[in-house]
Design an enzyme around this catalytic site. Structure first.
Site, PDB file in Angstrom:
ATOM      1  N   GLU A  75     -10.262  -1.767   5.922  1.00 58.95           N
ATOM      2  CA  GLU A  75     -10.666  -2.419   7.179  1.00 58.95           C
ATOM      3  C   GLU A  75     -11.655  -1.582   7.991  1.00 58.95           C
ATOM      4  O   GLU A  75     -11.431  -1.262   9.160  1.00 58.95           O
ATOM      5  CB  GLU A  75      -9.426  -2.744   8.017  1.00 58.95           C
ATOM      6  CG  GLU A  75      -8.492  -3.716   7.318  1.00 58.95           C
ATOM      7  CD  GLU A  75      -7.315  -4.162   8.185  1.00 58.95           C
ATOM      8  OE1 GLU A  75      -6.914  -3.401   9.072  1.00 58.95           O
ATOM      9  OE2 GLU A  75      -6.799  -5.267   7.953  1.00 58.95           O
ATOM     10  N   GLU A 135      -4.976  -8.611   1.587  1.00 53.87           N
ATOM     11  CA  GLU A 135      -3.895  -8.559   2.582  1.00 53.87           C
ATOM     12  C   GLU A 135      -3.826  -9.918   3.250  1.00 53.87           C
ATOM     13  O   GLU A 135      -4.836 -10.400   3.764  1.00 53.87           O
ATOM     14  CB  GLU A 135      -4.197  -7.564   3.712  1.00 53.87           C
ATOM     15  CG  GLU A 135      -3.752  -6.158   3.493  1.00 53.87           C
ATOM     16  CD  GLU A 135      -4.000  -5.275   4.716  1.00 53.87           C
ATOM     17  OE1 GLU A 135      -3.679  -5.673   5.847  1.00 53.87           O
ATOM     18  OE2 GLU A 135      -4.526  -4.168   4.519  1.00 53.87           O
TER      19      GLU A 135
HETATM   20  C1  BG6 Z   1      -3.825  -4.346   8.656  1.00 53.29           C
HETATM   21  C2  BG6 Z   1      -3.596  -2.976   8.108  1.00 53.29           C
HETATM   22  O1  BG6 Z   1      -4.647  -4.195   9.748  1.00 53.29           O
HETATM   23  O2  BG6 Z   1      -2.787  -5.042   9.223  1.00 53.29           O
HETATM   24  C3  BG6 Z   1      -2.147  -2.692   7.778  1.00 53.29           C
HETATM   25  O3  BG6 Z   1      -4.404  -2.718   6.981  1.00 53.29           O
HETATM   26  C4  BG6 Z   1      -1.229  -3.272   8.832  1.00 53.29           C
HETATM   27  O4  BG6 Z   1      -2.005  -1.335   7.544  1.00 53.29           O
HETATM   28  C5  BG6 Z   1      -1.453  -4.783   8.854  1.00 53.29           C
HETATM   29  O5  BG6 Z   1       0.125  -2.963   8.628  1.00 53.29           O
HETATM   30  C6  BG6 Z   1      -0.562  -5.550   9.798  1.00 53.29           C
HETATM   31  O6  BG6 Z   1      -0.699  -5.058  11.097  1.00 53.29           O
HETATM   32  P1  BG6 Z   1       0.549  -4.538  11.912  1.00 53.29           P
HETATM   33  O7  BG6 Z   1      -0.007  -3.966  13.167  1.00 53.29           O
HETATM   34  O8  BG6 Z   1       1.430  -5.707  12.157  1.00 53.29           O
HETATM   35  O9  BG6 Z   1       1.208  -3.500  11.052  1.00 53.29           O
END
Ligand code: BG6
Length: 473
Positions: free
Chosen positions: A164, A366
């Site tokens: 990211e 993701e």
């Molecule tokens: C992404 C990251 O931004 O979102 C992760 O790559 C992160 O590492 C995921 O865990 C979800 O965000 P959050 O803040 O709910 O953990």
């Protein structure tokens, strides 16, 4: 659907491993992060245990195998391999640890997808150099990537240079180990972070391709589909501006090997110069020619409203802050308990937009929803809300492939197991497997498959066709 996609999930190792000082590992920027309270909670989990993935990864991989994963994305923690980052000292125990993990994945028939910097910069590089704000850190990073790429060149095909990268400006400490110096303008800080992380990415691409010309290498964006709040032309313009600065800039440079005119004039209008030296642009261009695919995360969409009082958009992050304060939500989509807007069609729009713009294969690395899952007395987790989230998003990915003709490599959910959120919360859970651990440090660390575990297993077995929630659990 004819094409077999890669199916699986992704994890950030600093958020799951624990074992934060074991076997020669150095502290990193996530270990030392002081909690930012996202939901007013008052307990901070720490990275000494997390989900204990460091010790239990074999059990976790066994679950991935049982779900039928064909791919799994994880991060090789920079500070486990190069504890200080600047002294040339490589920690063999760290390399050996990930080698065993990769071997276990290959043995299970799962394609490893490796991320190279995911909240894991050695903390020493943050405190001594201010992270990627200092050009020297780019070379420390390139050296680190060379070591990792050389070691795993025969075992890892899919690489992601930087998790990211487009969020470096919004979360500079965690994403780039940097903090804005007091007398520096936001625009200058943005320009430095943008250029230095682009260079870091470019040098990583070249290092990986040097180790193995057949490797598949990507850069990665956090993609948030942006809509204008209304059809008022100023809102539309503000949304386009935000979309360019937040979503497009990173890939525009990575794919085209040059800075787009909207960014060059954004800087010029604010009297800011890019920190260009010697062969920087040649390096960026060369890397762009060797980039194989684009990886991105997708969680939600957002709406943007232009300021009422003037038509000047100002500095774009002011605009975002103003919108955040106004709590502008899209009335047509729901949100989870943390206010993240759930918009499955936004994923199809993202895929279609990026594919048209870049003509590169896309890999969703993701996608998932944070839920405060509850373990019942008979040790079950009925996470139908998660299943519904995935149903919508997977269906829209399939529509993007079938209806819009987008070339998709695969789909990686977030995440195989529960872990600490980026704000170090255990209770914001994302896994298919529940980890018996609470923010107060209690729990047995037992692994308990949730209802979604069995649902996703069925989805993978059908290459995405069988999406009904008909699981007897
Ligand atoms: C992404 C990251 O931004 O979102 C992760 O790559 C992160 O590492 C995921 O865990 C979800 O965000 P959050 O803040 O709910 O953990």
């Amino acid at each position: 659907m004819k094409k077999e996609l890669l199916w699986g999930a992704a994890l950030s190792n600093v958020q799951a491993e624990g074992g934060y000082l074991e076997d020669g590992k150095g502290l990193n920027v996530y270990d030392t992060l002081e909690i930012q309270f996202e939901m007013g909670q008052n307990i901070q989990s720490d990275t000494s245990v997390a989900a204990d993935h460091y010790h239990r990864y074999k059990e976790d991989i066994a679950h991935m195998k049982e779900m039928g994963f064909t791919a799994y994305r994880f991060s090789i923690v920079w500070s486990r391999i190069h504890p200080m980052g600047d002294d040339g000292r490589t920690n063999e125990a760290g390399l050996a640890y990930y080698e065993e993990m990769i071997d276990a994945l290959l043995e299970a028939g799962i394609e490893p997808v490796v991320s190279l910097v995911h909240f894991d910069m050695p903390d020493h590089l943050r405190t001594t150099y201010n992270g990627f704000l200092d050009r020297r850190v780019i070379d420390f990073y390139a050296d680190h990537v060379s070591v990792v790429a050389q070691r795993f060149k025969n075992k890892v095909k899919y690489w992601i240079t930087y998790n990211e990268m487009n969020t470096a400006f919004y979360s500079p400490r965690l994403v780039a180990g940097a903090e804005k110096p007091e007398n520096m303008s936001d625009e200058k800080f943005h320009a430095l972070l943008t250029h230095h992380t682009q260079l870091a990415h470019a040098k990583a691409v070249l290092a990986i391709k040097k180790a193995n010309p057949d490797a598949m290498v990507a850069g990665m964006d956090a993609y948030t589909t942006v809509y204008p709040y209304s059809c008022r032309p100023q809102d539309v313009q503000a949304a386009r501006f935000t979309d360019n600065m937040m979503n497009n800039l990173t890939f525009d440079v990575m794919v085209n090997g040059e800075y787009p005119s909207y960014y060059l004039s954004f800087l010029a209008n604010r009297d800011v110069m890019l920190d260009l030296e010697n062969d920087d642009m040649k390096t960026i261009k060369k890397a762009s020619e060797q980039l194989d695919y684009l990886a991105f995360s997708y969680y939600q969409s957002m709406v943007v409203q232009a300021p009422e009082e003037s038509e000047d958009l100002g500095v774009f992050q002011d605009l975002l802050l103003k919108n955040e304060k106004k709590k502008l939500f899209n009335p047509y989509v729901k949100a989870n308990a943390w206010g993240w807007q759930i918009d499955p069609l936004g994923l199809r729009i993202a895929l279609e937009t990026m594919y048209e713009r870049y003509h590169k294969p896309l890999f969703i690395v993701e996608n998932g929803i944070g839920i405060d899952d509850q373990l019942t007395e008979n040790r079950k987790v009925y996470d139908d809300e998660r299943i519904a989230y995935y149903q919508g998003h997977i269906q829209n990915m399939l529509d993007a492939i079938k209806i819009d003709g987008v070339d998709v490599i695969g789909y990686l959910a977030w995440a195989p197991i529960d872990f600490l959120s980026s704000h170090k919360e255990m209770r914001k859970r994302y896994g298919f497997v529940y980890i018996d651990r609470k923010d107060d440090g209690t729990g047995t660390l037992a692994r308990i498959p949730k209802k979604s575990y069995y649902w996703y297993k069925k989805v993978i077995a059908s290459n995405g066709e069988a999406l009904e929630n008909d699981i007897v659990y």
